[in-house]
Motif scaffolding. Sequence first.
Motif, mmCIF file in Angstrom:
data_model
loop_
_atom_site.group_PDB
_atom_site.id
_atom_site.type_symbol
_atom_site.label_atom_id
_atom_site.label_comp_id
_atom_site.label_asym_id
_atom_site.label_seq_id
_atom_site.Cartn_x
_atom_site.Cartn_y
_atom_site.Cartn_z
ATOM 1 N N ALA A 166 0.834 -1.204 0.000
ATOM 2 C CA ALA A 166 0.000 0.000 0.000
ATOM 3 C C ALA A 166 0.870 1.256 0.000
ATOM 4 N N ALA A 167 1.956 1.231 0.775
ATOM 5 C CA ALA A 167 2.871 2.377 0.805
ATOM 6 C C ALA A 167 3.532 2.594 -0.549
ATOM 7 N N LEU A 168 3.918 1.509 -1.223
ATOM 8 C CA LEU A 168 4.536 1.643 -2.545
ATOM 9 C C LEU A 168 3.546 2.199 -3.571
ATOM 10 N N VAL A 169 2.298 1.773 -3.489
ATOM 11 C CA VAL A 169 1.267 2.297 -4.397
ATOM 12 C C VAL A 169 1.084 3.794 -4.180
ATOM 13 N N VAL A 170 1.069 4.218 -2.923
ATOM 14 C CA VAL A 170 0.894 5.637 -2.609
ATOM 15 C C VAL A 170 2.055 6.464 -3.152
ATOM 16 N N LEU A 171 3.288 6.002 -2.939
ATOM 17 C CA LEU A 171 4.451 6.758 -3.402
ATOM 18 C C LEU A 171 4.498 6.846 -4.919
ATOM 19 N N GLU A 172 4.159 5.750 -5.589
ATOM 20 C CA GLU A 172 4.170 5.761 -7.059
ATOM 21 C C GLU A 172 3.142 6.746 -7.603
ATOM 22 N N PHE A 173 1.928 6.729 -7.043
ATOM 23 C CA PHE A 173 0.915 7.655 -7.549
ATOM 24 C C PHE A 173 1.284 9.102 -7.236
ATOM 25 N N SER A 174 1.842 9.357 -6.076
ATOM 26 C CA SER A 174 2.211 10.726 -5.717
ATOM 27 C C SER A 174 3.240 11.288 -6.696
ATOM 28 N N LEU A 175 4.237 10.472 -7.050
ATOM 29 C CA LEU A 175 5.235 10.917 -8.022
ATOM 30 C C LEU A 175 4.594 11.187 -9.378
ATOM 31 N N ALA A 183 4.005 6.436 4.430
ATOM 32 C CA ALA A 183 4.494 5.356 3.567
ATOM 33 C C ALA A 183 5.997 5.178 3.700
ATOM 34 N N VAL A 184 6.742 6.280 3.704
ATOM 35 C CA VAL A 184 8.204 6.184 3.845
ATOM 36 C C VAL A 184 8.563 5.557 5.187
ATOM 37 N N GLU A 185 7.871 5.958 6.237
ATOM 38 C CA GLU A 185 8.161 5.409 7.561
ATOM 39 C C GLU A 185 7.800 3.922 7.636
ATOM 40 N N LEU A 186 6.673 3.531 7.044
ATOM 41 C CA LEU A 186 6.263 2.127 7.087
ATOM 42 C C LEU A 186 7.219 1.236 6.312
ATOM 43 N N SER A 214 -5.371 4.399 -4.975
ATOM 44 C CA SER A 214 -4.227 4.987 -4.266
ATOM 45 C C SER A 214 -4.697 5.808 -3.068
ATOM 46 N N LEU A 215 -5.836 6.480 -3.209
ATOM 47 C CA LEU A 215 -6.393 7.227 -2.078
ATOM 48 C C LEU A 215 -6.763 6.291 -0.934
ATOM 49 N N GLY A 216 -7.407 5.162 -1.267
ATOM 50 C CA GLY A 216 -7.731 4.196 -0.224
ATOM 51 C C GLY A 216 -6.491 3.669 0.468
ATOM 52 N N CYS A 217 -5.454 3.372 -0.316
ATOM 53 C CA CYS A 217 -4.186 2.911 0.282
ATOM 54 C C CYS A 217 -3.554 4.014 1.134
ATOM 55 N N GLY A 218 -3.656 5.257 0.671
ATOM 56 C CA GLY A 218 -3.082 6.366 1.430
ATOM 57 C C GLY A 218 -3.763 6.558 2.770
ATOM 58 N N VAL A 219 -5.083 6.475 2.786
ATOM 59 C CA VAL A 219 -5.816 6.587 4.054
ATOM 60 C C VAL A 219 -5.450 5.435 4.986
ATOM 61 N N SER A 220 -5.341 4.223 4.428
ATOM 62 C CA SER A 220 -4.967 3.065 5.233
ATOM 63 C C SER A 220 -3.557 3.218 5.810
ATOM 64 N N CYS A 221 -2.613 3.696 4.986
ATOM 65 C CA CYS A 221 -1.240 3.919 5.481
ATOM 66 C C CYS A 221 -1.211 4.974 6.575
ATOM 67 N N GLY A 222 -1.945 6.061 6.359
ATOM 68 C CA GLY A 222 -1.979 7.120 7.362
ATOM 69 C C GLY A 222 -2.526 6.636 8.691
ATOM 70 N N LEU A 223 -3.606 5.845 8.650
ATOM 71 C CA LEU A 223 -4.181 5.315 9.893
ATOM 72 C C LEU A 223 -3.234 4.330 10.565
ATOM 73 N N THR A 224 -2.569 3.489 9.768
ATOM 74 C CA THR A 224 -1.612 2.541 10.342
ATOM 75 C C THR A 224 -0.491 3.267 11.074
ATOM 76 N N PHE A 225 0.020 4.331 10.460
ATOM 77 C CA PHE A 225 1.126 5.079 11.049
ATOM 78 C C PHE A 225 0.679 5.879 12.273
ATOM 79 N N VAL A 234 -3.607 -8.298 -5.411
ATOM 80 C CA VAL A 234 -4.799 -7.709 -4.787
ATOM 81 C C VAL A 234 -4.946 -6.249 -5.198
ATOM 82 N N SER A 235 -3.826 -5.532 -5.259
ATOM 83 C CA SER A 235 -3.864 -4.128 -5.673
ATOM 84 C C SER A 235 -4.306 -3.996 -7.124
ATOM 85 N N LEU A 236 -3.875 -4.920 -7.973
ATOM 86 C CA LEU A 236 -4.325 -4.899 -9.366
ATOM 87 C C LEU A 236 -5.838 -5.058 -9.444
#
Length: 324
Positions: free
Chosen positions: A89-98, A212-215, A123-134, A286-288
Amino acid sequence: MFSLGSWLPALPGLAWGWALLDALLQGLVGACAVSVLCSLLKVYLYIQCANNPERQAEKEVMAARRPLLEPLQVLVLTALLALVGSRVAALVVLEFSLRAVCTILSLGKGAHSSQLYLLCQYSLGCGVSCGLTFLLEGAPHRTCNLALAAGLAGLLALHARRLARHVCALYELHSRQRYCGLCLLLLPAGHGIPRLLRNALGLTFAVADLAAVELINRDFLSTGEAVRFWTPLCICYTLLVVYMQEESRQSTGRGAAFRTVLVRMGGLFILLLTVGRWTDILHVLVSLLGELWCLLHSGALLESCCRQPRLDRRAGSGSGETSR
């Protein structure tokens, strides 16, 4: 506040159950965020189509009622976001952000791409999930906090969906007769929805990128391991972004969007075959599925977003000929 787990004995199976519940609640928050995004974008696109005689067919497609499809979208996306691991999920977020930064810079100042809002759904769903995890990592009342967040997100998604249904059913009538305060508010303010989405998504992805970077970095025991992971990752992402920028210039439409998803997930799959774990490979698959599901659900909105730049260019060329 109290911890739900404190009322029950500490059993290994019970701990696994709480972890599954936390993952489902995180996924639900992310799915509700995607639902809010789609509902607000639907309102904006419907207003644009209602004001353009050439886009009446698109308006009718968007106004079609699908009472079971929207809850199904939330349920399926909740399950997929709960299954995907925090690393992928973190990798998906970073790729979309770039990719989003490169797209925004190529558009120029003041421009926006409605299609980019639809392409960022998963990517938004993954970003929210990463943010909550962190943010909730190690919190003593994590499950209660997630349940509260899921309740608030569900309430917001419900109101956004009601707004979209109201606009699709009654906007034209109410805007003509001028007796509905909501529709009257959208007359001058409807064009500002993309700006609202851009600001909200910018803040969300800024937090998600830090998380994402921290995770990702917490899995490395030394700097050497981190360098061996981040170096091929940066090279892979740079090549992906360059390729997709060229692809977006040459072709548009739903086919191009699906090809972009396949290229992105294929590149991530190959990368994790070399530097990842076997669970990461499953999470990429699963991400696909999540990316494809989001695009299939928003097919009518995606078609409308792809048509809008062509109509804008045609209107601009027509006004230029008139001025001459």
